[in-house]
Design a protein around this motif. Structure first.
Motif, mmCIF file in Angstrom:
data_model
loop_
_atom_site.group_PDB
_atom_site.id
_atom_site.type_symbol
_atom_site.label_atom_id
_atom_site.label_comp_id
_atom_site.label_asym_id
_atom_site.label_seq_id
_atom_site.Cartn_x
_atom_site.Cartn_y
_atom_site.Cartn_z
ATOM 1 N N UNK A 4 -12.616 70.640 28.296
ATOM 2 C CA UNK A 4 -13.367 70.529 29.550
ATOM 3 C C UNK A 4 -14.502 69.538 29.342
ATOM 4 N N UNK A 5 -14.145 68.284 29.176
ATOM 5 C CA UNK A 5 -15.109 67.208 28.922
ATOM 6 C C UNK A 5 -15.745 66.812 30.256
ATOM 7 N N UNK A 6 -16.988 67.231 30.498
ATOM 8 C CA UNK A 6 -17.582 66.965 31.813
ATOM 9 C C UNK A 6 -17.836 65.482 32.058
ATOM 10 N N UNK A 7 -17.759 65.121 33.319
ATOM 11 C CA UNK A 7 -18.138 63.781 33.750
ATOM 12 C C UNK A 7 -19.613 63.840 34.114
ATOM 13 N N UNK A 8 -20.376 62.878 33.606
ATOM 14 C CA UNK A 8 -21.817 62.893 33.836
ATOM 15 C C UNK A 8 -22.266 61.615 34.537
ATOM 16 N N UNK A 9 -23.395 61.708 35.199
ATOM 17 C CA UNK A 9 -23.971 60.593 35.941
ATOM 18 C C UNK A 9 -24.747 59.672 34.997
ATOM 19 N N UNK A 10 -25.099 58.507 35.518
ATOM 20 C CA UNK A 10 -25.856 57.556 34.715
ATOM 21 C C UNK A 10 -27.197 58.123 34.275
ATOM 22 N N UNK A 11 -27.846 58.888 35.143
ATOM 23 C CA UNK A 11 -29.143 59.478 34.777
ATOM 24 C C UNK A 11 -29.006 60.442 33.608
ATOM 25 N N UNK A 12 -27.953 61.254 33.635
ATOM 26 C CA UNK A 12 -27.726 62.219 32.565
ATOM 27 C C UNK A 12 -27.377 61.508 31.256
ATOM 28 N N UNK A 13 -26.531 60.488 31.361
ATOM 29 C CA UNK A 13 -26.135 59.732 30.171
ATOM 30 C C UNK A 13 -27.336 58.996 29.574
ATOM 31 N N UNK A 14 -28.155 58.405 30.440
ATOM 32 C CA UNK A 14 -29.347 57.700 29.965
ATOM 33 C C UNK A 14 -30.286 58.661 29.250
ATOM 34 N N UNK A 15 -30.442 59.862 29.795
ATOM 35 C CA UNK A 15 -31.305 60.865 29.154
ATOM 36 C C UNK A 15 -30.752 61.256 27.790
ATOM 37 N N UNK A 16 -29.437 61.342 27.656
ATOM 38 C CA UNK A 16 -28.841 61.707 26.363
ATOM 39 C C UNK A 16 -29.186 60.697 25.275
ATOM 40 N N UNK A 17 -29.248 59.406 25.658
ATOM 41 C CA UNK A 17 -29.553 58.387 24.649
ATOM 42 C C UNK A 17 -31.032 58.023 24.626
ATOM 43 N N UNK A 18 -31.811 58.665 25.471
ATOM 44 C CA UNK A 18 -33.254 58.425 25.473
ATOM 45 C C UNK A 18 -33.634 57.071 26.027
ATOM 46 N N UNK A 19 -32.930 56.644 27.067
ATOM 47 C CA UNK A 19 -33.199 55.335 27.660
ATOM 48 C C UNK A 19 -33.400 55.484 29.164
ATOM 49 N N UNK A 20 -33.968 54.457 29.754
ATOM 50 C CA UNK A 20 -34.076 54.442 31.215
ATOM 51 C C UNK A 20 -32.696 54.136 31.792
ATOM 52 N N UNK A 21 -32.541 54.388 33.076
ATOM 53 C CA UNK A 21 -31.259 54.110 33.728
ATOM 54 C C UNK A 21 -30.962 52.609 33.688
ATOM 55 N N UNK A 22 -31.979 51.780 33.892
ATOM 56 C CA UNK A 22 -31.734 50.330 33.861
ATOM 57 C C UNK A 22 -31.318 49.866 32.472
ATOM 58 N N UNK A 23 -31.920 50.415 31.425
ATOM 59 C CA UNK A 23 -31.518 50.074 30.063
ATOM 60 C C UNK A 23 -30.108 50.579 29.792
ATOM 61 N N UNK A 24 -29.776 51.758 30.296
ATOM 62 C CA UNK A 24 -28.426 52.298 30.134
ATOM 63 C C UNK A 24 -27.405 51.330 30.728
ATOM 64 N N UNK A 25 -27.653 50.869 31.958
ATOM 65 C CA UNK A 25 -26.723 49.939 32.595
ATOM 66 C C UNK A 25 -26.656 48.606 31.852
ATOM 67 N N UNK A 26 -27.753 48.190 31.267
ATOM 68 C CA UNK A 26 -27.751 46.963 30.464
ATOM 69 C C UNK A 26 -26.818 47.132 29.269
ATOM 70 N N UNK A 27 -26.851 48.307 28.639
ATOM 71 C CA UNK A 27 -25.964 48.580 27.495
ATOM 72 C C UNK A 27 -24.496 48.612 27.927
ATOM 73 N N UNK A 28 -24.239 49.059 29.154
ATOM 74 C CA UNK A 28 -22.867 49.015 29.685
ATOM 75 C C UNK A 28 -22.438 47.554 29.822
ATOM 76 N N UNK A 29 -23.310 46.718 30.394
ATOM 77 C CA UNK A 29 -22.994 45.298 30.570
ATOM 78 C C UNK A 29 -22.769 44.611 29.227
#
Length: 66
Positions: A4-29
């Protein structure tokens, strides 16, 4: 993948790595984080994928220290 691997939002994922949402999206890019699963207009990541990003960073840190 967890059974049961949950799907998470960008905000949740960013919090897991300790980054802002904009930095998270930069890492995706940059390709450091996988592109999202698109469901309608929503972008989601499997929690296990974000945990794998953290594990790779920890492994790289350990190798650099050795």
């Amino acid at each position: 993948m967890k059974p049961t691997d949950p799907l998470i939002r960008d905000r949740e994922a960013a919090a897991m790595i300790g980054a802002s949402v904009s930095t998270f999206w930069r890492r995706v890019q940059e390709g450091m984080i996988s592109r999202p699963i698109k469901i309608g207009g929503m972008s989601r990541w499997r929690q296990s994928e974000i945990e794998a990003v953290i594990a790779r960073a920890e492994a790289a840190r350990s190798q650099a220290a050795a």
